[in-house]
Scaffold this motif. Structure first.
Motif, mmCIF file in Angstrom:
data_model
loop_
_atom_site.group_PDB
_atom_site.id
_atom_site.type_symbol
_atom_site.label_atom_id
_atom_site.label_comp_id
_atom_site.label_asym_id
_atom_site.label_seq_id
_atom_site.Cartn_x
_atom_site.Cartn_y
_atom_site.Cartn_z
ATOM 1 N N THR A 174 -6.634 -8.741 -15.588
ATOM 2 C CA THR A 174 -7.341 -8.869 -14.310
ATOM 3 C C THR A 174 -7.104 -10.239 -13.694
ATOM 4 N N TRP A 175 -7.092 -11.288 -14.520
ATOM 5 C CA TRP A 175 -6.895 -12.641 -13.997
ATOM 6 C C TRP A 175 -5.536 -12.791 -13.348
ATOM 7 N N LEU A 176 -4.525 -12.079 -13.879
ATOM 8 C CA LEU A 176 -3.188 -12.165 -13.318
ATOM 9 C C LEU A 176 -3.124 -11.453 -11.964
ATOM 10 N N ILE A 177 -3.855 -10.352 -11.847
ATOM 11 C CA ILE A 177 -3.924 -9.633 -10.572
ATOM 12 C C ILE A 177 -4.618 -10.497 -9.523
ATOM 13 N N CYS A 178 -5.693 -11.193 -9.946
ATOM 14 C CA CYS A 178 -6.393 -12.097 -9.028
ATOM 15 C C CYS A 178 -5.469 -13.219 -8.565
ATOM 16 N N LEU A 179 -4.697 -13.757 -9.507
ATOM 17 C CA LEU A 179 -3.748 -14.817 -9.164
ATOM 18 C C LEU A 179 -2.675 -14.293 -8.222
ATOM 19 N N PHE A 180 -2.266 -13.055 -8.448
ATOM 20 C CA PHE A 180 -1.270 -12.430 -7.569
ATOM 21 C C PHE A 180 -1.798 -12.297 -6.146
ATOM 22 N N LEU A 181 -3.058 -11.858 -6.009
ATOM 23 C CA LEU A 181 -3.654 -11.701 -4.684
ATOM 24 C C LEU A 181 -3.630 -13.021 -3.917
ATOM 25 N N VAL A 182 -4.040 -14.081 -4.588
ATOM 26 C CA VAL A 182 -4.126 -15.383 -3.925
ATOM 27 C C VAL A 182 -2.734 -15.928 -3.628
ATOM 28 N N SER A 183 -1.851 -15.909 -4.628
ATOM 29 C CA SER A 183 -0.519 -16.490 -4.440
ATOM 30 C C SER A 183 0.295 -15.702 -3.422
ATOM 31 N N ASN A 184 0.161 -14.385 -3.427
ATOM 32 C CA ASN A 184 0.911 -13.566 -2.481
ATOM 33 C C ASN A 184 0.483 -13.861 -1.050
ATOM 34 N N ARG A 185 -0.815 -14.101 -0.866
ATOM 35 C CA ARG A 185 -1.313 -14.480 0.455
ATOM 36 C C ARG A 185 -0.767 -15.865 0.851
ATOM 37 N N HIS B 282 4.357 -7.386 5.981
ATOM 38 C CA HIS B 282 3.826 -7.802 4.688
ATOM 39 C C HIS B 282 2.496 -8.531 4.843
ATOM 40 N N CYS B 283 2.388 -9.387 5.858
ATOM 41 C CA CYS B 283 1.133 -10.117 6.095
ATOM 42 C C CYS B 283 -0.012 -9.159 6.394
ATOM 43 N N HIS B 284 0.222 -8.192 7.276
ATOM 44 C CA HIS B 284 -0.838 -7.259 7.644
ATOM 45 C C HIS B 284 -1.151 -6.288 6.510
ATOM 46 N N PHE B 285 -0.138 -5.932 5.736
ATOM 47 C CA PHE B 285 -0.409 -5.068 4.586
ATOM 48 C C PHE B 285 -1.317 -5.776 3.587
ATOM 49 N N ASN B 286 -1.046 -7.048 3.333
ATOM 50 C CA ASN B 286 -1.905 -7.819 2.433
ATOM 51 C C ASN B 286 -3.341 -7.866 2.938
ATOM 52 N N SER B 287 -3.500 -8.144 4.241
ATOM 53 C CA SER B 287 -4.839 -8.264 4.811
ATOM 54 C C SER B 287 -5.591 -6.935 4.753
ATOM 55 N N ASN B 288 -4.889 -5.844 5.094
ATOM 56 C CA ASN B 288 -5.541 -4.534 5.112
ATOM 57 C C ASN B 288 -5.872 -4.006 3.728
ATOM 58 N N SER B 289 -5.061 -4.357 2.728
ATOM 59 C CA SER B 289 -5.211 -3.740 1.413
ATOM 60 C C SER B 289 -6.029 -4.564 0.432
ATOM 61 N N ILE B 290 -6.389 -5.802 0.782
ATOM 62 C CA ILE B 290 -7.140 -6.631 -0.162
ATOM 63 C C ILE B 290 -8.478 -6.003 -0.557
ATOM 64 N N PRO B 291 -9.298 -5.506 0.397
ATOM 65 C CA PRO B 291 -10.543 -4.855 -0.038
ATOM 66 C C PRO B 291 -10.291 -3.678 -0.973
ATOM 67 N N LEU B 292 -9.225 -2.911 -0.699
ATOM 68 C CA LEU B 292 -8.867 -1.785 -1.570
ATOM 69 C C LEU B 292 -8.546 -2.255 -2.979
ATOM 70 N N ILE B 293 -7.716 -3.280 -3.085
ATOM 71 C CA ILE B 293 -7.314 -3.787 -4.400
ATOM 72 C C ILE B 293 -8.525 -4.323 -5.166
ATOM 73 N N LEU B 294 -9.410 -5.031 -4.472
ATOM 74 C CA LEU B 294 -10.610 -5.562 -5.124
ATOM 75 C C LEU B 294 -11.502 -4.437 -5.627
ATOM 76 N N ASN B 295 -11.645 -3.373 -4.826
ATOM 77 C CA ASN B 295 -12.511 -2.259 -5.227
ATOM 78 C C ASN B 295 -11.954 -1.497 -6.426
ATOM 79 N N ILE B 296 -10.628 -1.431 -6.535
ATOM 80 C CA ILE B 296 -10.016 -0.652 -7.617
ATOM 81 C C ILE B 296 -9.950 -1.439 -8.918
ATOM 82 N N PHE B 297 -9.492 -2.682 -8.826
ATOM 83 C CA PHE B 297 -9.242 -3.444 -10.040
ATOM 84 C C PHE B 297 -10.411 -4.341 -10.448
#
Length: 447
Positions: free
Chosen positions: A323-334, A245-260
């Motif tokens: 979008t703000w909720l997705i941003c909060l999810f990214l930070v809190s999930n990390r 889960h930790c590595h998936f978060n790290s690898n996918s963050i640029p992807l999530i930022l580019n999409i959303f």
């Protein structure tokens, strides 16, 4: 002779150096090879799977060699002095392709880069984590807090790295990474030599004399022993899921930022989110480590599992409309995933104590326990970039489909971890009793 209090600063700096290099590697190498170097997806997956073999085997092998032949503090610092600069040099291979873009040989460079990088990272992790046990003069919780602070400082480089990141032209990014790498190489050399000056004292020598008297089992004897260690096996499964889960978060963050958050005007926002998502977990972990002293590490981790689950379920219900909720999810999930990963080091030290107690060892085997634990968690580390790369190749799909995939992963991970974690019994009275008996035994040995 340097003041012994500097040991906390130097331990913090080693964490800073390692984290800085590793975070840049983790965040950008998947995107670099897939969206910039245009490597064939099947070649990428084959390289990752072949890397998994070496990635898994080197941990228990290096750990056994470390505890058998280089278990002294002086030798562990010598290993860090050598492997720190080599880690930095190997990390540069990811950013400078030795063959042409779109070449079929890119997969070979990827495989070579991953194997070299992981070899030196494994040596650094084993020796660095073993120091947490070996430096008996200093409290584990304080050293753990120093490590967390160093990791937090290391995550700050992601702010500036994302600002110079440009997928159409890596020139500025390569200059930035090269300069940073050279500085960290010199940092490793200075800090490890300074630590040797502090730790080369009568107390350290006497500890090593005790260690040398202990029987070091063969690798197969140790593996057979831990195969009957119930708490070790339960924890290794929980750790496997957490590493994935930790590595998936790290690898996918640029992807999530580019999409959303796709607009070019949001590059600053993306940079801030990326930096915060790597910084806040370490700042929050300072509080988590403090909380562990009063509430026990076991219950703090269990609480984080539940918080991660409930917040992700809430986001899933709300959907991808905010979008703000997705941003909060990214930070809190990390925060939750990385926070749990860092606290796991304290659990591993407890497992080292339990292993020493169960097998009546004169001295602990920290590198072997850390190494075999890492060996069992490596499949999660390899699966993470494979799955996140699959999301990259699915980038033309609807946002809703990608959103559901991203959200379902923490939900499934949390549920599995909660079920497994309730079967972990190294807590409460059992943990207190083991620590008390080991302390009494160590006092008798010193006498």
């Amino acid at each position: 002779m340097l003041d012994k209090k500097f040991i906390y600063l130097f331990y913090c700096l080693l964490s800073f150096f390692k984290t800085t290099i590793h975070y840049i590697h983790t965040v950008y190498y998947v995107q670099t090879y897939i969206s910039i170097y245009k490597i064939n997806p099947y070649s990428f997956w084959i390289a990752e799977c072949l890397f998994l073999i070496w990635n898994s085997l080197n941990d228990p092998l290096f750990a056994w060699l470390s505890d058998r032949y280089t278990s002294s503090i002086d030798n562990r610092l010598n290993n860090l002095t050598l492997c720190g600069p080599l880690l930095c040099l190997s990390s540069l291979l990811f950013w400078y392709p030795l063959v042409g873009i779109n070449s079929s040989l890119l997969s070979l460079q990827l495989l070579l880069s991953l194997c070299l990088y992981d070899t030196f990272l494994t040596m650094i992790d084993l020796n660095y984590n073993s120091l947490l046990i070996d430096i008996s003069l200093y409290k584990r919780e304080i050293l753990s807090s120093a490590s967390v602070i160093g990791s937090a400082l290391g995550s700050l480089t992601l702010f500036s790295s994302y600002l110079v990141w440009d997928s159409s032209n890596l020139r500025l990014f390569r200059i930035f990474v090269t300069i940073l790498t050279i500085l960290i190489m010199y940092g490793f050399l200075i800090v490890t030599q300074s630590m040797k000056q502090i730790l080369y004292c009568d107390h350290a020598k006497s500890n090593q004399e005790n260690i040398s008297k202990g029987h070091i089992p063969t690798l197969w004897q140790f593996i057979w022993g831990i195969s009957r260690h119930r708490n070790y096996l339960v924890f290794s499964l929980v750790n496997l899921i957490q590493v994935f889960h930790c590595h998936f978060n790290s690898n996918s963050i640029p992807l999530i930022l580019n999409i959303f958050i796709p607009s070019s005007s949001s590059s600053l926002l993306s940079s801030i989110l990326l930096g915060i998502s790597f910084l806040l977990p370490h700042l929050s972990n300072i509080y988590f480590v403090y909380l562990c002293k009063s509430q026990s590490t076991y219950y703090v981790i269990l609480g984080l599992f539940y918080v991660k689950l409930f917040f992700t379920l809430y986001l899933f219900i709300q959907g991808n409309n905010y979008t703000w909720l997705i941003c909060l999810f990214l930070v809190s999930n990390r925060i939750f995933t990385e926070g749990i990963c860092k606290l796991f080091d304290l659990i591993i030290t407890d497992l080292i104590d339990e292993d020493q107690f169960m097998h009546q060892r004169i001295s602990p085997l920290p590198a072997l326990v850390f190494g075999t634990m890492t060996f069992l968690s490596k499949p999660g580390q390899t699966l993470a970039p494979i799955i996140s790369s699959h999301l990259f190749y699915s980038i033309d799909k609807a946002q809703k489909g990608l959103f559901n995939k991203i959200v379902m992963i923490p939900i499934v991970c949390s549920l599995c971890q909660i079920i497994l974690w309730n079967k972990f019994t190294l807590r409460g009275y059992r943990l207190t009793s083991i620590r008390s008996m080991l302390k009494h035994s160590n006092e008798q040995i010193n006498i």
